[in-house]
Design an enzyme around this catalytic site. Structure first.
Site, PDB file in Angstrom:
ATOM      1  N   ARG A   1     -36.899  -0.641 -23.782  1.00  0.00           N
ATOM      2  CA  ARG A   1     -38.222  -0.339 -24.337  1.00  0.00           C
ATOM      3  C   ARG A   1     -38.104   0.725 -25.418  1.00  0.00           C
ATOM      4  O   ARG A   1     -37.468   1.767 -25.216  1.00  0.00           O
ATOM      5  CB  ARG A   1     -39.187   0.119 -23.241  1.00  0.00           C
TER       6      ARG A   1
ATOM      7  N   ARG B   1     -39.177   8.909 -19.158  1.00  0.00           N
ATOM      8  CA  ARG B   1     -39.500   7.911 -20.184  1.00  0.00           C
ATOM      9  C   ARG B   1     -38.274   7.712 -21.070  1.00  0.00           C
ATOM     10  O   ARG B   1     -37.993   8.526 -21.949  1.00  0.00           O
ATOM     11  CB  ARG B   1     -40.702   8.375 -21.010  1.00  0.00           C
TER      12      ARG B   1
ATOM     13  N   GLU C   1     -45.966   7.301 -12.104  1.00  0.00           N
ATOM     14  CA  GLU C   1     -45.900   5.852 -11.929  1.00  0.00           C
ATOM     15  C   GLU C   1     -44.453   5.376 -11.760  1.00  0.00           C
ATOM     16  O   GLU C   1     -43.582   5.699 -12.552  1.00  0.00           O
ATOM     17  CB  GLU C   1     -46.517   5.153 -13.139  1.00  0.00           C
TER      18      GLU C   1
ATOM     19  N   SER D   1     -45.651  -1.269 -10.900  1.00  0.00           N
ATOM     20  CA  SER D   1     -46.892  -1.916 -11.333  1.00  0.00           C
ATOM     21  C   SER D   1     -46.910  -3.342 -10.802  1.00  0.00           C
ATOM     22  O   SER D   1     -45.983  -4.109 -11.044  1.00  0.00           O
ATOM     23  CB  SER D   1     -46.994  -1.945 -12.867  1.00  0.00           C
TER      24      SER D   1
ATOM     25  N   ARG E   1     -35.781   6.148 -13.109  1.00  0.00           N
ATOM     26  CA  ARG E   1     -36.987   6.952 -12.920  1.00  0.00           C
ATOM     27  C   ARG E   1     -37.160   7.365 -11.461  1.00  0.00           C
ATOM     28  O   ARG E   1     -37.557   8.504 -11.168  1.00  0.00           O
ATOM     29  CB  ARG E   1     -38.229   6.205 -13.401  1.00  0.00           C
TER      30      ARG E   1
END
Length: 456
Positions: free
Chosen positions: A291, A306, A380, A383, A421
């Site tokens: 990403r 991130r 987070e 998802s 993460r």
């Protein structure tokens, strides 16, 4: 992609969806373009009908002309009265003119047909491009909200650890234990890159293996998918055009690196018609994800939160076109992720994501946020999304139901675990006062029985 018939019948629903999901698309303009396309297509069909009719009329007129000429020639040969011959000659002349007039009509129709085709060729690509931007309306149980600050907490699970010493963050721990090296990652690959070393790399792999093993034990089919895919796959799963700026593109080859295994796994059965008896199909895939984090400059630049690439275990379900079953499967994939966090004994909360934080195709999404001491909040980590027909329409992913009708499938996906993460809460919550980190019990079997990570 949206069913255009639905868009035509309930435009206000989609106007609200675009506004609430913060997607800049002009629904009235799309419908006006659709009206023009329909009018052109209808006229084009009418012209085809007229062309067929004209062809038959010309054939009939030529047949009549032939008969009239034969009558005229016969009258001349038998020496018929001059008035009769003159009358027949007049009939032949009129019929010839009628044939000439009829033969002009196909040329006129052909010119108009070309004008219409040129109009369609100009409008259709624009229309298709705009239709790809139309968001799917959220389900009624999704809360309205502008962004992630307005997501609604559903429940909290587990106790947040209270330290009797000053805890370190994951980067302090990683550097001291020599298991994380961001500086050399940045040196080689730029910002938001890293190395995991020794027990850090082992911990990372152990978490992924735990997640895979749990999913395989539940009957999900394990896949190792390609992470470089054709752009039509990105469009098909809804990551293009809206999220194009987040992807790493290989323009020379027309390929894109995926940000999640959801992309290749959901597209696995694209352009296929499955049997209803095969559904639901349940897959789990482990892949590296890429990403660009475009637009995230200055945001979460510290540590592993991130970053540009990571490994993720993703679950994907291809289901029948049944809303009740999709909702039940959504709860199933959410629980699968919670089961991994339960095995790791990490405290977390589940939130119902608001409209402003939903993606273009999602009708509902639940996020799992795990407690991260250094952030003094939940962050987070998962998802879980359901899409109904949205992705299947774009991928032409269908099945034949019990009555023999071909219908679009429903699709769902969810993170089982994403690392590094998740190393943030693992390292920070399992740290000890002496700077060591206790290995969670569920991971020790994957780390050669290691119980504590110590500085080397």
């Amino acid at each position: 992609m949206i069913d255009i018939k639905w868009l035509r019948s309930e435009p206000d629903l989609f106007i609200h969806a675009a506004k609430s999901k913060r997607i800049g698309v002009d629904i009235p303009a799309i419908l006006e373009m659709d009206r023009k396309l329909l009018a052109a297509q209808q006229e084009q069909q009418a012209i085809r009908t007229e062309q067929n009719k004209a062809g038959k009329e010309i054939a009939e007129a030529n047949r009549t002309l032939k008969e009239d000429v034969e009558k005229y020639n016969d009258a001349k040969q038998v020496g018929a009265d001059a008035d009769v011959v003159t009358s027949l000659a007049q009939v032949v002349a009129e019929q010839r003119q009628r044939v000439v007039n009829l033969q002009q009509k196909p040329s006129q129709l052909k010119v108009r047909a070309k004008e219409l085709q040129d109009e369609l060729d100009g409008l259709k690509p624009q229309f298709d491009q705009l239709l790809m931007l139309v968001p799917q309306p959220a389900d009624p149980e999704v809360p309205e909200g502008k962004d992630d600050t307005e997501n609604v907490e559903l429940r909290r699970v587990g106790e947040v650890r209270k330290f009797d010493f000053e805890p370190k963050d994951h980067m302090e721990l990683g550097l001291a234990l020599d298991i994380i090296d961001v500086d050399r990652g940045v040196k080689l690959a730029g910002s938001r890159n890293y190395f995991l070393k020794g027990a850090g790399a082992m911990l990372h792999q152990a978490i992924l293996r735990l997640a895979v093993d749990q999913m395989v034990a539940k009957g999900y089919i394990l896949m190792t998918p390609p992470v470089l895919v054709r752009e039509e796959v990105m469009y098909g799963t809804g990551y293009f055009p809206v999220g194009r700026d987040q992807a790493y593109l290989c323009e020379r080859d027309g390929l894109s690196l995926v940000g999640t295994a959801e992309v290749p796994v959901t597209a696995y059965h694209s352009e296929e018609i499955l049997a209803q008896a095969e559904l639901p199909k349940k897959y789990v895939a482990l892949s590296t994800c890429f990403r660009r984090e475009a637009g995230a400059a200055g945001k979460d630049t510290y540590g592993l939160y991130r970053i540009h690439l990571f490994d993720k275990v993703e679950q994907v379900i291809i289901a029948p076109n049944d809303k009740a079953q999709s909702i039940a499967l959504h709860q199933e994939i959410l629980k699968n992720a919670e089961d991994v966090l339960a095995a790791l004994e990490l405290p977390y909360r589940v939130v119902n994501v608001c409209t402003g934080d939903l993606g273009q195709g999602q009708v509902q999404k639940f996020d799992i946020e795990t407690w991260m001491p250094s952030r003094k909040s939940y962050g987070e980590t998962h998802s879980a999304s359901r899409f109904y027909e949205f992705q299947a329409r774009r991928l032409n992913l269908r099945y034949r139901d019990a009555e023999g009708s071909v219908r679009y499938c429903h699709t769902l996906n969810n993170t089982v675990i994403a690392s590094p993460r998740v190393l943030i809460p693992v390292l920070e919550l399992y740290q000890n006062a002496d700077g060591t980190v206790t290995v969670p019990k569920a991971l020790r079997q994957y780390m050669g029985g290691m119980e504590v990570i110590r500085a080397r």
